[in-house]
Design an enzyme around this catalytic site. Structure first.
Site, PDB file in Angstrom:
ATOM      1  N   ASP A   1     -12.957 -29.540  -3.457  1.00  0.00           N
ATOM      2  CA  ASP A   1     -13.193 -30.940  -3.799  1.00  0.00           C
ATOM      3  C   ASP A   1     -13.616 -31.101  -5.253  1.00  0.00           C
ATOM      4  O   ASP A   1     -14.732 -30.741  -5.621  1.00  0.00           O
ATOM      5  CB  ASP A   1     -14.280 -31.497  -2.870  1.00  0.00           C
ATOM      6  CG  ASP A   1     -14.626 -32.940  -3.148  1.00  0.00           C
ATOM      7  OD1 ASP A   1     -13.788 -33.656  -3.720  1.00  0.00           O
ATOM      8  OD2 ASP A   1     -15.746 -33.353  -2.784  1.00  0.00           O
TER       9      ASP A   1
ATOM     10  N   ASP B   1      -9.641 -36.715  -8.014  1.00  0.00           N
ATOM     11  CA  ASP B   1     -10.445 -36.285  -6.873  1.00  0.00           C
ATOM     12  C   ASP B   1      -9.571 -35.659  -5.788  1.00  0.00           C
ATOM     13  O   ASP B   1      -8.911 -36.356  -5.019  1.00  0.00           O
ATOM     14  CB  ASP B   1     -11.199 -37.502  -6.319  1.00  0.00           C
ATOM     15  CG  ASP B   1     -12.131 -37.159  -5.181  1.00  0.00           C
ATOM     16  OD1 ASP B   1     -12.294 -35.966  -4.864  1.00  0.00           O
ATOM     17  OD2 ASP B   1     -12.717 -38.098  -4.594  1.00  0.00           O
TER      18      ASP B   1
END
Length: 406
Positions: free
Chosen positions: A118, A297
């Site tokens: 992430d 992201d």
């Protein structure tokens, strides 16, 4: 067996010697295969609206947590921080949606765990052996089973918007990813997982943040930056491919088999998230938005934008707000526009199946768009866009590069 911090300092040379050492492979990096599980659609491929709403809430929670961590770590408010009615942060009462995960190992001898990679967060978090029933189904990290485990004696605190909290402890151990070892890496060990991290919603065991240290909850150096600092990578670069039959995370450079042509780079405007400027958004050959603040992201499936920007985008394609929730828009499934995002002067088209998140129902008349209204004053560019490009994250030069897929 594991050590406390008081006894660990003199033992660190032993841990270094015991850790696997990387064989120099010249200019090559190392690839970690990724696997995907999506839970934002139903069995008939129609959109699961409740899961979609939860995914939006999860992204908002993650970003707000980063704002708080940035202020705690730097003493200054993040420029994009927004005021909130409460001080709590709903970190993990969430649904992650499409999960791109891979395998890491921790400890001596090594134990293996799957994690979500992430770039929108910075901490490594795993479930601990003292975790309650909420961790059932996950592989648990047991400090007693690793001779290189160090208990720091510091809590790892997670706060929720409702005011309740979950917490664990901070540990140090050796973390290995595809043969590259971060020695004495600090991470959070959870003693409770709320519903969004439980196995039915979140099959990976944990999460490995790949953002910058300034948004780390424990003020820890992220794993990849530890690999760079310890000379484990050929280059201070990692890259993602989310497309095709071999999706992968590549550490120590970029995989030339996965892209074609040159990279178009855009500088990180602040080292917290991977925050960059998007030159423009183009719809059917016309620029509809320009100079767009955004973060890249990999932990978000969708593309989130401020309400006014998203309204402008859908006005250009004839989309309308969903009658079920104003955060989402629908448009005819058989009339998908031509859309591209421009970074570093290069436009990158978004395929139709990336713009369509899924049909509103099984007849495929109206479809939900993958660009949705977010809750922060910038765009969050998730894998709905990233699976259309090959993306590199250059830590040393603080820049993100995009190239066409091979």
């Amino acid at each position: 067996m594991h050590f406390t911090l008081a006894t660990a300092i003199t033992a660190l040379p032993f841990f270094v010697a015991a850790a696997p050492q990387r064989v120099n492979q010249g200019a090559r990096g190392t690839a970690i295969p990724l696997s995907k599980r999506s839970s934002l659609v139903n069995a008939d491929k129609s959109v699961n609206l409740e899961a979609l709403k939860s995914h939006v809430a999860s992204t908002k929670a993650k970003i707000l947590r980063g704002f708080d961590n940035f202020e705690k770590n730097t003493g200054a408010s993040h420029p994009f921080a927004v005021k909130r009615a409460t001080g709590g942060l709903p970190l993990n009462a969430l649904e992650f949606g499409a999960l791109w995960s891979g395998t890491i190992s921790i400890g001596t001898p090594p134990s293996f765990y799957t994690v979500l990679f992430d770039t929108g967060s910075s901490d490594l978090v795993l479930p601990g052996s003292d975790c309650d029933a909420s961790c059932n189904g996950h592989t648990l990290y047991d400090p007693a089973s690793s001779s290189s485990s160090i208990h720091l004696g510091r809590p790892f605190l997670i706060r929720y918007g409702s005011g309740e909290s979950a917490f664990g402890q901070q540990y140090i151990d050796n973390v290995t990813i595809s043969g590259l070892t971060a020695i004495a890496q600090t991470f959070g060990l959870a003693s409770h997982y709320s519903s969004g991290y439980q196995f039915e919603q979140f099959p990976p065991d944990g999460l490995m943040g790949m953002g910058f240290q300034s948004i780390s909850r424990c003020r820890c150096r992220p794993v990849f930056q530890s690999l760079v600092a310890q000379g484990q990578t050929d280059e201070p670069v990692f890259a993602f491919n989310f497309a095709g039959p071999r999706p992968e995370l590549y550490l120590g450079g970029s995989n030339p088999d996965m892209y074609t042509g040159d990279f178009s780079y855009t500088q990180v405007t602040q080292q917290s998230y991977w925050r960059v400027n998007m030159d423009n958004v183009v719809v059917n050959g016309e620029v509809v938005l320009a100079n767009v603040n955004s973060i890249i992201d990999t932990g978000s499936e969708l593309i989130h934008g401020p309400a006014n920007d998203v309204a402008t985008f859908y006005a250009a394609i004839g989309g309308v707000r969903s009658p079920d929730d104003p955060e989402f828009y629908i448009f005819p499934c058989n009339d998908v526009p031509s859309v591209s995002f421009t970074f570093g002067g290069t436009s990158f088209p978004i395929l139709a199946d990336s713009l369509i998140h899924g049909p509103a129902d099984s007849d495929w008349v109206d479809c939900y768009g993958a660009i949705i209204v977010g809750s922060v004053p910038f765009w969050v560019v998730g894998t709905a866009f990233l699976r259309n490009v090959y993306t590199t994250f250059d830590v040393a030069n603080a820049r993100v590069g995009f190239a066409m897929l091979a």
